[in-house]
Design an enzyme around this catalytic site. Structure first.
Site, mmCIF file in Angstrom:
data_model
loop_
_atom_site.group_PDB
_atom_site.id
_atom_site.type_symbol
_atom_site.label_atom_id
_atom_site.label_comp_id
_atom_site.label_asym_id
_atom_site.label_seq_id
_atom_site.Cartn_x
_atom_site.Cartn_y
_atom_site.Cartn_z
ATOM 1 N N GLY A 94 0.215 -1.300 -0.191
ATOM 2 C CA GLY A 94 -0.512 0.085 -0.258
ATOM 3 C C GLY A 94 1.464 1.771 0.130
ATOM 4 N N HIS A 110 0.554 1.230 -12.989
ATOM 5 C CA HIS A 110 1.610 -0.349 -13.589
ATOM 6 C C HIS A 110 3.275 0.056 -13.841
ATOM 7 C CE1 HIS A 110 2.713 -3.953 -15.294
ATOM 8 N NE2 HIS A 110 2.799 -3.171 -16.056
HETATM 9 C C1 GRF Z 1 2.937 -1.141 -7.679
HETATM 10 O O1 GRF Z 1 4.816 -1.542 -7.979
HETATM 11 C C2 GRF Z 1 1.839 -0.964 -8.768
HETATM 12 O O2 GRF Z 1 3.007 -0.603 -9.917
HETATM 13 C C3 GRF Z 1 2.055 -2.290 -8.605
HETATM 14 O O3 GRF Z 1 1.966 -2.660 -7.515
HETATM 15 C C4 GRF Z 1 2.942 -2.134 -6.909
HETATM 16 C C5 GRF Z 1 1.533 -1.611 -5.662
HETATM 17 O O4 GRF Z 1 2.663 -1.260 -4.684
HETATM 18 N N1 GRF Z 1 0.543 -2.331 -9.828
HETATM 19 P P1 GRF Z 1 2.161 -0.606 -3.191
HETATM 20 O O5 GRF Z 1 1.235 -2.273 -2.498
HETATM 21 O O6 GRF Z 1 1.251 0.282 -4.149
HETATM 22 O O7 GRF Z 1 3.123 -0.865 -2.220
#
Ligand code: GRF
Length: 202
Positions: A14, A111
């Site tokens: 998160g 992404h």
């Molecule tokens: C991020 O790298 C995002 O791009 C991908 O999943 C990861 C989530 O990270 N979709 P977080 O949970 O926001 O730290």
């Protein structure tokens, strides 16, 4: 302009959720995270929501007979909290039309690659193994096909000679936090216009 009500879907640590919460609290975004929904009981995103006083829900996929039933529950939570824009932040499931038709052009995702390169899982590893000199991250509107919706913003991150997946992912993450906020801000200011695959910034 009024405050935009966000619903964030997450599965894990998160940090993007945290960046959004912080931007709302600091006034960088004229928005508020109205609700957080996770599909994993152990997601750290829950604690981040609780600390910020945001209602959070764990919706247990395995407790529903079909994915559509599971998503109907998610839609009802989002509706109950008056969500206007849904932000996927490390949410590890592919959405069905149950959510996407209800919130058409109102679901964003972040992404960790320059789409359409390296969609799907482990995008940072894919980029490193492919040997690209530059990768980055993409904020896009979500459509039924994975990582394929109209692109809102991208940031470029160089791949350094001694990068590991972890060092590369960390530098990409910094940019994720920045462009996700920027994309939400543009949406809040009604400056995003979708035309086919292209998103015009007004
Ligand atoms: C991020 O790298 C995002 O791009 C991908 O999943 C990861 C989530 O990270 N979709 P977080 O949970 O926001 O730290």
């Amino acid at each position: 302009m009024r405050t935009l009500r966000l619903g964030v879907l997450a599965s894990g640590r998160g940090t993007n959720l945290q960046a959004i919460i912080d931007a709302c609290q600091s006034g960088l975004l004229r928005a508020e995270v109205a609700v957080v929904v996770v599909d994993k009981a152990t997601a750290q995103a829950r604690e981040r929501a609780r600390r910020a006083g945001i209602p959070e829900y764990f919706v247990d996929f395995s407790a529903y007979p079909t994915k559509e039933d599971y998503e109907r529950r998610i839609v009802s939570i989002l509706e109950e909290h008056g969500v206007e824009l849904v932000c996927l932040a490390g949410y590890m499931r592919i959405l069905t039309p149950v959510v996407l038709e209800r919130y058409r052009n109102r679901v964003m995702n972040i992404h960790p690659s320059l789409l359409p390169a390296f969609p799907g899982l482990a995008a940072q590893r894919q980029a490193l193994e492919h040997g690209v000199r530059y990768t980055g991250c993409t904020v896009h509107f979500v459509v039924e096909e994975v990582d394929a919706g109209p692109i809102i913003l991208q940031a470029v991150v160089p791949v350094l000679p001694d990068d590991t997946v972890d060092t590369l992912a960390a530098r990409i993450l910094e940019q994720e936090h920045r462009i996700y906020i920027e994309a939400i801000r543009l949406y809040q200011e009604e400056r995003l216009k979708i035309e086919g695959r292209r998103v015009h910034i007004l």
